[in-house]
Motif scaffolding. Structure first.
Motif, PDB file in Angstrom:
ATOM      1  N   ALA A  61      -7.593 -10.321   3.175  1.00 22.06           N
ATOM      2  CA  ALA A  61      -7.812  -9.522   4.380  1.00 22.06           C
ATOM      3  C   ALA A  61      -7.940 -10.432   5.595  1.00 22.06           C
ATOM      4  CB  ALA A  61      -9.067  -8.666   4.225  1.00 22.06           C
ATOM      5  N   THR A 101       1.388  -8.059   5.017  1.00 22.95           N
ATOM      6  CA  THR A 101       0.710  -6.788   5.262  1.00 22.95           C
ATOM      7  C   THR A 101       1.043  -5.761   4.181  1.00 22.95           C
ATOM      8  OG1 THR A 101       0.715  -7.194   7.650  1.00 22.95           O
ATOM      9  CG2 THR A 101       0.349  -4.928   6.924  1.00 22.95           C
ATOM     10  N   LEU A 109      -1.653  -4.094   1.653  1.00 24.18           N
ATOM     11  CA  LEU A 109      -1.818  -2.640   1.603  1.00 24.18           C
ATOM     12  C   LEU A 109      -1.562  -2.118   0.191  1.00 24.18           C
ATOM     13  CD1 LEU A 109      -0.070  -1.570   4.936  1.00 24.18           C
ATOM     14  CD2 LEU A 109      -2.530  -1.519   4.444  1.00 24.18           C
ATOM     15  N   GLN A 157      -4.338  -2.983  -1.988  1.00 24.82           N
ATOM     16  CA  GLN A 157      -5.583  -2.490  -1.415  1.00 24.82           C
ATOM     17  C   GLN A 157      -6.577  -3.614  -1.097  1.00 24.82           C
ATOM     18  OE1 GLN A 157      -7.163   1.330  -2.582  1.00 24.82           O
ATOM     19  NE2 GLN A 157      -5.454   1.701  -3.978  1.00 24.82           N
ATOM     20  N   LEU A 164      -6.454  -4.542   1.808  1.00 24.59           N
ATOM     21  CA  LEU A 164      -6.826  -3.803   3.008  1.00 24.59           C
ATOM     22  C   LEU A 164      -7.078  -2.376   2.531  1.00 24.59           C
ATOM     23  CD1 LEU A 164      -4.109  -5.124   5.509  1.00 24.59           C
ATOM     24  CD2 LEU A 164      -6.498  -5.863   5.336  1.00 24.59           C
ATOM     25  N   PRO A 165      -8.314  -1.972   2.358  1.00 21.61           N
ATOM     26  CA  PRO A 165      -8.646  -0.708   1.678  1.00 21.61           C
ATOM     27  C   PRO A 165      -8.404   0.521   2.552  1.00 21.61           C
ATOM     28  CG  PRO A 165     -10.647  -1.780   2.440  1.00 21.61           C
ATOM     29  CD  PRO A 165      -9.522  -2.728   2.755  1.00 21.61           C
ATOM     30  N   LEU A 166      -7.145   0.949   2.608  1.00 17.70           N
ATOM     31  CA  LEU A 166      -6.792   2.122   3.407  1.00 17.70           C
ATOM     32  C   LEU A 166      -6.426   3.327   2.541  1.00 17.70           C
ATOM     33  CD1 LEU A 166      -4.760   0.459   6.304  1.00 17.70           C
ATOM     34  CD2 LEU A 166      -7.183   1.066   6.236  1.00 17.70           C
ATOM     35  N   GLY A 167      -6.685   3.237   1.250  1.00 20.58           N
ATOM     36  CA  GLY A 167      -6.477   4.379   0.380  1.00 20.58           C
ATOM     37  C   GLY A 167      -5.245   4.287  -0.502  1.00 20.58           C
ATOM     38  N   VAL A 170      -1.691   5.179   1.213  1.00 23.99           N
ATOM     39  CA  VAL A 170      -1.134   4.068   1.994  1.00 23.99           C
ATOM     40  C   VAL A 170      -0.608   2.989   1.062  1.00 23.99           C
ATOM     41  CG1 VAL A 170      -1.681   2.221   3.629  1.00 23.99           C
ATOM     42  CG2 VAL A 170      -2.600   4.505   4.000  1.00 23.99           C
TER      43      VAL A 170
END
Length: 202
Positions: free
Chosen positions: A105, A151, A155, A158, A160-163, A166
């Motif tokens: 991250a 990126t 993603l 996860q 970058l925990p955006l669900g 995503v």
């Protein structure tokens, strides 16, 4: 709870290594040109950079502009400091090293800064300075896929925990990354042509 470690694909690792090396070479060339110009200033006029080909294709105007030293020092020095990072990450990945989620991250924050800075410099070059800087464009060309690939990986995994949704979308887009990168290149070429009439001025 044990922190989950993460390791990207070999393809992304190679992209980070190759992009970092190419970007480092371009940043070094720009830095060298800048210092040579500073050392060879006559009556307030600096020597031309090695990549000054024409009024349109040149580096001097970019290097000597206020935007060329956005943080109070020549922008290429920033490249010399930052491009070793993806090289180290890529080499470590190929060696089997796994980094924790928080580290990925944090690395992505650096990539987000890089792509944002590059987008700003691209707009300044085309819309304000009216130039195409060869070494600058080399840097832009490698930062775009490196930032995009990093990126999408973060993603998808996860980091970058955006669900989950995503993550699934990022996984699908990742397979199209070369085409997405090409689209960005073509979009820039079209904008440059419309704004600067490149084909008639080369």
């Amino acid at each position: 709870m044990i922190e989950r470690m993460s390791r990207p694909s070999r393809a992304l690792a190679i992209l980070l290594i190759a992009g970092g090396i190419i970007g480092l070479i371009a940043a070094f060339a720009l830095t060298t040109d800048k210092f040579i110009a500073l050392q060879n200033t006559i009556d307030g006029v600096q020597a031309k950079a090695s990549c000054d080909i024409s009024v349109l294709v040149q580096c001097s105007k970019n290097l000597n502009s206020p935007e060329g030293s956005a943080f109070g020092f020549p922008n290429p020095l920033l490249g010399l400091m930052m491009f070793p990072a993806p090289i180290i990450v890529g080499v470590a990945t190929l060696a089997g090293v796994r980094f924790p989620r928080w580290w990925w991250a944090l690395f992505n924050v650096g990539m987000a800064f890089a792509i944002g800075f590059v987008a700003w410099l691209m707009s300044v070059s085309v819309w304000v300075l009216g130039t195409l800087c060869p070494w600058c464009m080399t840097v832009w060309a490698v930062v775009i896929p490196m930032a995009l690939g990093t990126t999408l990986y973060n993603l998808r995994e996860q980091n970058l925990p955006l669900g989950d949704r995503v993550a699934r979308i990022a996984g699908r887009v990742n397979g199209w990354m070369p085409i997405v990168t090409l689209v960005v290149y073509v979009a820039f070429a079209v904008i440059a042509q419309v704004r600067l009439d490149v084909l008639h001025r080369l």
